[in-house]
Write an enzyme that holds these catalytic residues in place. Sequence first.
Site: not given
Length: 654
Positions: A116, A235, A297
Amino acid sequence: MFTSVLVANRGEIACRVFRTARRMGIRTIAVYSEADADALHVREADEAVLIGPAAARESYLDAAKVLAAARATGAEAIHPGYGFLSENADFADAVKAAGIVWIGPDPASIRAMGLKDAAKTLMIQAGVPVTPGYQGEDQTAATLAAEADRVGYPVLIKAVAGGGGKGMKRVDRPEDFADGLASAQREGKAAFGDDRVLIERYITRPRHIEVQVFGDRHGQVVHLFERDCSLQRRHQKVIEEAPAPGMDEATRAAVTGAAIKAARAVDYVGAGTIEFIADASEGLNADRIWFMEMNTRLQVEHPVTESVTGVDLVEWQFRVAAGEPLPLKQDEIALNGWAMEARLYAEDPANGFLPSIGRLDHFRLPDDVRIDTGVEQGGEVSQFYDPMIAKLIVHEETREAAAERLAQACGEVEVWPVRTNAAFLKRCLEHPRFVEGDVDTGFIGAEEGALASRDEASARAAALTLIAEAALDGGPDSADRYSPWSGQPGLSYGLRLNARARTATWALLDGEAIHGEAAPAPGGWRIDGGPIAQVGFDQVQTGERLFGFQADGDDFVLFVDGEARRVERFRVKAAASGAASDGALRAPMPGRIVAAPLSNGDAVTKGQTVVVLEAMKMEHALVAPFDGVVSGLSVTVGDQVTDGAVLAQVRAAD
């Protein structure tokens, strides 16, 4: 086009990929662990190979075993699904080196977007807006804490290699930062083998908007519009939809344009998703949407995009991997109607959403919506893998119609004895705020009380009707000691010749005693003078409401709005044991100990973490029920424990 494909995954995604492969005439190959020997995806494949024990790291995450299975079966291509090895660049390299077609992006693209911090730096260079934060190399606790102070609380700590909410912690106060950092690092290390983190500003009214992108080897990159995945718990996405509510054309053009820039920045080939976070405090606006990450993906929620575009994304994956150009150009991809997807999890909302495992003795899903699942009646939900057992997908002309139809579908779910979140999903979909499109990632937390409510009146009436009918079947002379006709200590039943026949009916509904007066009525019963209730072969109707049920020995399981409720003939309840008041900390499910920060004799305060258990890819903290002293701590990090095992004791201080 290749003629055979091995799916390096399990469950519903393996079954989903097989479905398209069969339609295209491609031979399908499954891999499976010992825990999945009887799984649906194994039986649906043309060929299946055992690759190891139940633990994912010894089977589905073992790249060498997956490649050996591909070689042994002559697989010409490998589809990684999502999760497991799907975003593992080294695995993609190994597949290509073996001369097997890799159905996914180039390894270089995976690496570029896999971390990230590096991805955010790359996006800044590409002119894509990113969330303010810190993604530097200095990972010392002092530096990270200082950067959190600079960004301003609340902050998000995120594992740089993370995804799916794993390794992500919200921290509201500086004094909680150290604990949040340790937990995020631990989860990142366990899930991805990398404990590095980044810091981001926490958006107080965030919405999760993502854009489906697709690239080919002929220089074409397109988007297939956006999805809204804002309805989340811890989340983890719960309900997804396409398009995003409240998205105007100018904002859509900005966010899809940014997604195309992001994909082109890494020469992207295949299916991918660019995820954005939006500040929804004043609605969606192009200047308040920032890049979060890219998933290199296929996504769990890809069916909603398929529904509104009419595109089979797996077929596109196959064709692009085989070197073909994308079947459609950007101006040929149209948005049609509204789609929603609900994730059906094996979890118990009444018990803190803890995962529920075991055999699916009863498993019935609605047959008039799209269902993607990897389980069936008689199958097992294992402790070793993600608890999602199915996806329910609908497509309608309007958002209101889609929400109504999906709510109805969730209410028709019947699963036992494994618990599910179907009733919770139904309540989310019917909540006025959701219906109005007023959603953000904090919606579930803010509306927790309303989302936990049940239709107790209908459940009570249906339960008492079942017990009254069962008593009638037994008759007044039945030897059934649990029949109301037999009587119980302190209760009185009887027949009065000068009055309408009626009986005081008692039952246990989820272990709690309920009672009412059941009077015969034409074709059924009236409970406490209410509407006529009737019992059929596997359904009970009270007034206008219809519920499924099944016999469970001498008792029943009643399905109310997607929730399984146990209905028992009246028995004297045994006293509960092992309550929190005794200070025992018991494992809520089988799992592995990942942290035990205290020792016997240590003083603790109420709510302080004593042991952390990892199960089904999530951490569960066991905390002190009251102030006291730790004693009887019997586990260490790495221990595997069984459901209900006493891990530690907290005793009151002398």
